[in-house]
Design a protein around this motif. Sequence first.
Motif, PDB file in Angstrom:
ATOM      1  N   ILE A  24       1.274  -1.179  -0.121  1.00 42.61           N
ATOM      2  CA  ILE A  24      -0.185  -0.134   0.244  1.00 42.61           C
ATOM      3  C   ILE A  24       0.539   1.180  -0.470  1.00 42.61           C
ATOM      4  CG2 ILE A  24      -1.834   1.452   1.538  1.00 42.61           C
ATOM      5  CD1 ILE A  24      -3.018  -1.335   0.503  1.00 42.61           C
ATOM      6  N   SER A  25       0.619   1.871  -0.855  1.00 43.93           N
ATOM      7  CA  SER A  25       1.510   3.520  -0.647  1.00 43.93           C
ATOM      8  C   SER A  25       1.224   4.606  -0.902  1.00 43.93           C
ATOM      9  CB  SER A  25       2.040   3.364  -2.095  1.00 43.93           C
ATOM     10  OG  SER A  25       2.892   2.837  -2.658  1.00 43.93           O
ATOM     11  N   ARG A  26       1.461   5.381  -0.229  1.00 39.40           N
ATOM     12  CA  ARG A  26       0.652   6.805  -0.146  1.00 39.40           C
ATOM     13  C   ARG A  26       0.881   7.608  -1.201  1.00 39.40           C
ATOM     14  NH1 ARG A  26      -1.219   6.958   5.487  1.00 39.40           N
ATOM     15  NH2 ARG A  26      -0.616   5.640   6.832  1.00 39.40           N
ATOM     16  N   VAL A  52      -3.564   4.373  -1.911  1.00 43.87           N
ATOM     17  CA  VAL A  52      -3.352   3.232  -3.052  1.00 43.87           C
ATOM     18  C   VAL A  52      -2.757   1.951  -2.871  1.00 43.87           C
ATOM     19  CG1 VAL A  52      -5.195   4.868  -4.212  1.00 43.87           C
ATOM     20  CG2 VAL A  52      -2.310   4.299  -4.148  1.00 43.87           C
ATOM     21  N   SER A  53      -2.740   1.250  -3.571  1.00 50.74           N
ATOM     22  CA  SER A  53      -2.072   0.139  -3.757  1.00 50.74           C
ATOM     23  C   SER A  53      -0.804   0.446  -4.832  1.00 50.74           C
ATOM     24  CB  SER A  53      -2.335  -1.175  -5.089  1.00 50.74           C
ATOM     25  OG  SER A  53      -2.808  -0.771  -5.769  1.00 50.74           O
ATOM     26  N   ARG A  57      -1.222   3.330  -7.979  1.00 54.95           N
ATOM     27  CA  ARG A  57      -0.077   4.492  -8.137  1.00 54.95           C
ATOM     28  C   ARG A  57       0.973   4.912  -8.950  1.00 54.95           C
ATOM     29  NH1 ARG A  57       4.455   4.108  -4.466  1.00 54.95           N
ATOM     30  NH2 ARG A  57       5.003   2.468  -6.311  1.00 54.95           N
ATOM     31  N   ASP A  58       1.481   3.258  -9.573  1.00 52.55           N
ATOM     32  CA  ASP A  58       2.238   3.555 -10.813  1.00 52.55           C
ATOM     33  C   ASP A  58       1.692   3.870 -12.247  1.00 52.55           C
ATOM     34  OD1 ASP A  58       4.752   2.868  -8.869  1.00 52.55           O
ATOM     35  OD2 ASP A  58       4.057   0.765  -9.157  1.00 52.55           O
ATOM     36  N   ARG A  59       0.110   3.397 -11.679  1.00 54.98           N
ATOM     37  CA  ARG A  59      -1.027   3.180 -12.651  1.00 54.98           C
ATOM     38  C   ARG A  59      -1.474   5.325 -13.482  1.00 54.98           C
ATOM     39  NH1 ARG A  59      -5.658   0.322 -12.841  1.00 54.98           N
ATOM     40  NH2 ARG A  59      -5.493   1.240 -15.138  1.00 54.98           N
ATOM     41  N   LEU A  69       0.975  15.628 -16.664  1.00 51.62           N
ATOM     42  CA  LEU A  69       0.098  16.379 -15.717  1.00 51.62           C
ATOM     43  C   LEU A  69       1.238  16.019 -14.477  1.00 51.62           C
ATOM     44  CD1 LEU A  69      -3.329  15.443 -16.940  1.00 51.62           C
ATOM     45  CD2 LEU A  69      -2.121  17.919 -17.059  1.00 51.62           C
ATOM     46  N   THR A  70       0.778  16.927 -13.299  1.00 52.69           N
ATOM     47  CA  THR A  70       0.934  16.413 -12.229  1.00 52.69           C
ATOM     48  C   THR A  70       0.231  15.234 -11.608  1.00 52.69           C
ATOM     49  OG1 THR A  70      -0.714  18.076 -10.770  1.00 52.69           O
ATOM     50  CG2 THR A  70       1.756  18.641 -11.429  1.00 52.69           C
ATOM     51  N   LEU A  71      -0.218  14.698 -10.426  1.00 52.71           N
ATOM     52  CA  LEU A  71      -0.247  13.554 -10.433  1.00 52.71           C
ATOM     53  C   LEU A  71      -2.117  13.971  -9.570  1.00 52.71           C
ATOM     54  CD1 LEU A  71      -1.540  10.523  -9.951  1.00 52.71           C
ATOM     55  CD2 LEU A  71       0.117  10.338  -7.608  1.00 52.71           C
TER      56      LEU A  71
END
Length: 122
Positions: A24-26, A52-53, A57-59, A69-71
């Motif tokens: 799980i990432s932040r 999120v997983s 996050r990578d997607r 774009l920024t995230l």
Amino acid sequence: MASHPEGGCHRTRSRRPCGCDGGISRLRIRVDGRGATCRRRYTQSMTTTIKVSDELRDRLKAQAGRDGLTLGAHLERLADAEDRRARLAALKSAIGATSPEDAARHARETEDWESTELADAS
């Protein structure tokens, strides 16, 4: 919270609990704070964290990067698209629920307005 090996957290290298859940990432996202009132003083934009997983996050980061774009901007675009989809679905449902008599009345009124506009233009 995961227990950390002797070296500490694999991301922060801290021995304090970091909240990592193994996969799980932040994500840190800037949220526009305009219009929000609170007794605390906040800066113009605030940051919040969502979990999120790693895969998601990578997607999202790849999609944002592909469009330059920024995230946060990419997530805003996705939210706007979902809002639009929901509005159009509600419109489609309302049109489908319209009685044939109301649809015919609307068509006649539209035709009247269009002919009025054309007569005024000449």
